[in-house]
Motif scaffolding. Sequence first.
Motif, PDB file in Angstrom:
ATOM      1  N   PRO A 134      38.755  34.352 -71.909  1.00 36.11           N
ATOM      2  CA  PRO A 134      39.520  35.805 -71.356  1.00 36.11           C
ATOM      3  C   PRO A 134      37.642  37.020 -71.752  1.00 36.11           C
ATOM      4  N   GLU A 135      37.676  37.700 -71.070  1.00 35.63           N
ATOM      5  CA  GLU A 135      36.345  38.751 -70.998  1.00 35.63           C
ATOM      6  C   GLU A 135      37.435  40.056 -72.626  1.00 35.63           C
ATOM      7  N   LYS A 136      38.440  40.022 -72.828  1.00 36.45           N
ATOM      8  CA  LYS A 136      38.487  40.824 -73.666  1.00 36.45           C
ATOM      9  C   LYS A 136      38.742  39.891 -74.771  1.00 36.45           C
ATOM     10  N   ARG A 137      38.471  38.927 -75.038  1.00 33.09           N
ATOM     11  CA  ARG A 137      39.466  37.956 -76.048  1.00 33.09           C
ATOM     12  C   ARG A 137      37.325  37.476 -76.319  1.00 33.09           C
ATOM     13  N   ARG A 138      36.711  37.365 -75.408  1.00 36.03           N
ATOM     14  CA  ARG A 138      35.182  36.872 -76.050  1.00 36.03           C
ATOM     15  C   ARG A 138      34.727  38.162 -76.302  1.00 36.03           C
ATOM     16  N   ILE A 139      34.777  39.504 -76.274  1.00 36.69           N
ATOM     17  CA  ILE A 139      34.489  40.252 -76.452  1.00 36.69           C
ATOM     18  C   ILE A 139      34.466  40.502 -77.998  1.00 36.69           C
ATOM     19  N   ILE A 140      35.770  40.676 -78.117  1.00 32.26           N
ATOM     20  CA  ILE A 140      36.183  40.782 -79.390  1.00 32.26           C
ATOM     21  C   ILE A 140      35.718  39.396 -80.345  1.00 32.26           C
ATOM     22  N   PHE A 141      35.836  38.564 -80.122  1.00 32.53           N
ATOM     23  CA  PHE A 141      35.720  37.640 -81.333  1.00 32.53           C
ATOM     24  C   PHE A 141      33.610  37.112 -81.649  1.00 32.53           C
ATOM     25  N   LYS A 143      31.556  39.868 -81.250  1.00 24.78           N
ATOM     26  CA  LYS A 143      31.834  41.046 -82.287  1.00 24.78           C
ATOM     27  C   LYS A 143      32.256  40.117 -84.047  1.00 24.78           C
ATOM     28  N   LYS A 144      32.975  40.359 -84.053  1.00 27.73           N
ATOM     29  CA  LYS A 144      33.746  39.848 -85.365  1.00 27.73           C
ATOM     30  C   LYS A 144      33.106  38.942 -86.227  1.00 27.73           C
ATOM     31  N   LYS A 145      33.271  37.320 -85.058  1.00 28.04           N
ATOM     32  CA  LYS A 145      32.952  36.040 -85.892  1.00 28.04           C
ATOM     33  C   LYS A 145      31.093  36.134 -85.179  1.00 28.04           C
ATOM     34  N   LEU A 146      30.112  36.537 -83.854  1.00 25.37           N
ATOM     35  CA  LEU A 146      29.016  36.276 -83.971  1.00 25.37           C
ATOM     36  C   LEU A 146      28.001  37.188 -84.195  1.00 25.37           C
ATOM     37  N   GLU A 147      28.891  38.653 -83.950  1.00 29.79           N
ATOM     38  CA  GLU A 147      28.079  39.822 -84.928  1.00 29.79           C
ATOM     39  C   GLU A 147      28.081  40.319 -86.524  1.00 29.79           C
ATOM     40  N   GLY A 148      29.300  40.100 -86.254  1.00 31.37           N
ATOM     41  CA  GLY A 148      29.711  40.479 -87.677  1.00 31.37           C
ATOM     42  C   GLY A 148      30.495  40.940 -87.700  1.00 31.37           C
ATOM     43  N   LYS A 149      30.900  41.829 -87.207  1.00 30.71           N
ATOM     44  CA  LYS A 149      31.348  43.295 -87.064  1.00 30.71           C
ATOM     45  C   LYS A 149      32.830  43.433 -87.440  1.00 30.71           C
ATOM     46  N   LYS A 150      33.268  44.907 -88.474  1.00 30.46           N
ATOM     47  CA  LYS A 150      34.232  44.780 -89.405  1.00 30.46           C
ATOM     48  C   LYS A 150      35.599  45.185 -87.851  1.00 30.46           C
ATOM     49  N   ALA A 151      36.510  44.319 -87.698  1.00 30.92           N
ATOM     50  CA  ALA A 151      37.420  45.062 -87.462  1.00 30.92           C
ATOM     51  C   ALA A 151      37.669  46.506 -87.610  1.00 30.92           C
ATOM     52  N   ARG A 152      37.897  46.875 -88.325  1.00 25.91           N
ATOM     53  CA  ARG A 152      37.451  48.175 -88.298  1.00 25.91           C
ATOM     54  C   ARG A 152      36.880  49.334 -86.767  1.00 25.91           C
ATOM     55  N   ASP A 153      35.556  48.578 -87.585  1.00 26.49           N
ATOM     56  CA  ASP A 153      34.242  49.215 -86.544  1.00 26.49           C
ATOM     57  C   ASP A 153      34.967  49.028 -84.873  1.00 26.49           C
ATOM     58  N   ILE A 154      35.224  47.325 -84.892  1.00 25.75           N
ATOM     59  CA  ILE A 154      35.377  47.109 -82.789  1.00 25.75           C
ATOM     60  C   ILE A 154      36.812  47.772 -82.680  1.00 25.75           C
ATOM     61  N   ALA A 155      37.925  48.013 -83.311  1.00 27.51           N
ATOM     62  CA  ALA A 155      38.926  48.326 -83.195  1.00 27.51           C
ATOM     63  C   ALA A 155      38.347  50.255 -82.517  1.00 27.51           C
ATOM     64  N   LEU A 158      36.270  49.565 -79.017  1.00 25.03           N
ATOM     65  CA  LEU A 158      37.623  49.468 -77.657  1.00 25.03           C
ATOM     66  C   LEU A 158      38.627  50.555 -77.518  1.00 25.03           C
ATOM     67  N   ASN A 159      38.370  51.145 -79.035  1.00 28.03           N
ATOM     68  CA  ASN A 159      39.621  51.993 -78.665  1.00 28.03           C
ATOM     69  C   ASN A 159      40.661  50.843 -78.597  1.00 28.03           C
ATOM     70  N   VAL A 160      40.970  50.027 -79.987  1.00 22.24           N
ATOM     71  CA  VAL A 160      42.653  49.540 -79.472  1.00 22.24           C
ATOM     72  C   VAL A 160      42.494  48.972 -81.065  1.00 22.24           C
ATOM     73  N   SER A 161      43.787  48.859 -81.267  1.00 25.38           N
ATOM     74  CA  SER A 161      44.128  48.579 -82.947  1.00 25.38           C
ATOM     75  C   SER A 161      44.263  47.729 -82.999  1.00 25.38           C
ATOM     76  N   GLU A 162      43.450  47.634 -84.708  1.00 22.33           N
ATOM     77  CA  GLU A 162      43.153  46.811 -85.574  1.00 22.33           C
ATOM     78  C   GLU A 162      44.114  45.370 -85.106  1.00 22.33           C
ATOM     79  N   LYS A 163      45.389  45.338 -84.984  1.00 22.81           N
ATOM     80  CA  LYS A 163      45.815  44.334 -85.274  1.00 22.81           C
ATOM     81  C   LYS A 163      45.835  43.337 -83.394  1.00 22.81           C
ATOM     82  N   THR A 164      45.446  44.058 -82.910  1.00 17.79           N
ATOM     83  CA  THR A 164      45.027  43.330 -81.377  1.00 17.79           C
ATOM     84  C   THR A 164      43.969  43.103 -82.083  1.00 17.79           C
TER      85      THR A 164
END
Length: 203
Positions: A134-141, A143-155, A158-164
């Motif tokens: 799904p689009e949102k999951r693909r974007i987050i995944f 950024k995190k796994k393929l681009e190596g960004k940190k969860a807090r930076d992604i949050a 994208l204006n979401v929580s780190e838990k999201t």
Amino acid sequence: MKGIDSNTDRLLISGLKHGNHTCFEKLYELYATQLFNFSYKLLKSKDAAEDIVQETFVKIWHKRSDIKIKGSFRSLLITIALNDIRASFNKIAKENGLKNDLLYHLSANSEKYSAEDDYERLLTILENIVSSLPEKRRIIFTKKKLEGKKARDIAAELNVSEKTVEYHVTQAMKFLKSEFKVQGISGAILLFILTKFHNRQSL
């Protein structure tokens, strides 16, 4: 890579081993473009692929008297090229994420795989599975796994929580695991990928 007639190979290699420049040049003409195409598919860089071709044939010439071919000349070229490509992946894997890690692992265990077919097949599977999220999951995944960004930076981005972020990454990983299993990916490759996922979660 498609080779030439084995008898022609043997004659040219025999001449090469005796220092015949014409035989060496003929082998280069026959295989350089094919080796470039093979290297480019893995490296995605024309300059890097050209370097691999040059380095491979330089090594062939320098070690011409010691050449022992168990299979075909093209197999020898692939083996030499993969050793150099492996070194390249070793340098850039940490910078460029999962895809290069996967390629490095495959090249380090190239005796277990048919070089060109499996590289292309596994990369295609990886890309297709990620693109089907799904689009949102693909974007987050991504950024995190393929681009190596940190969860807090992604949050924050994208204006979401780190838990999201963590939730979507976890769900994406579960999906990847099940899809790789369906595709019949070997346990060694799957374990390697999951280990890389786990290691990056702590970053």
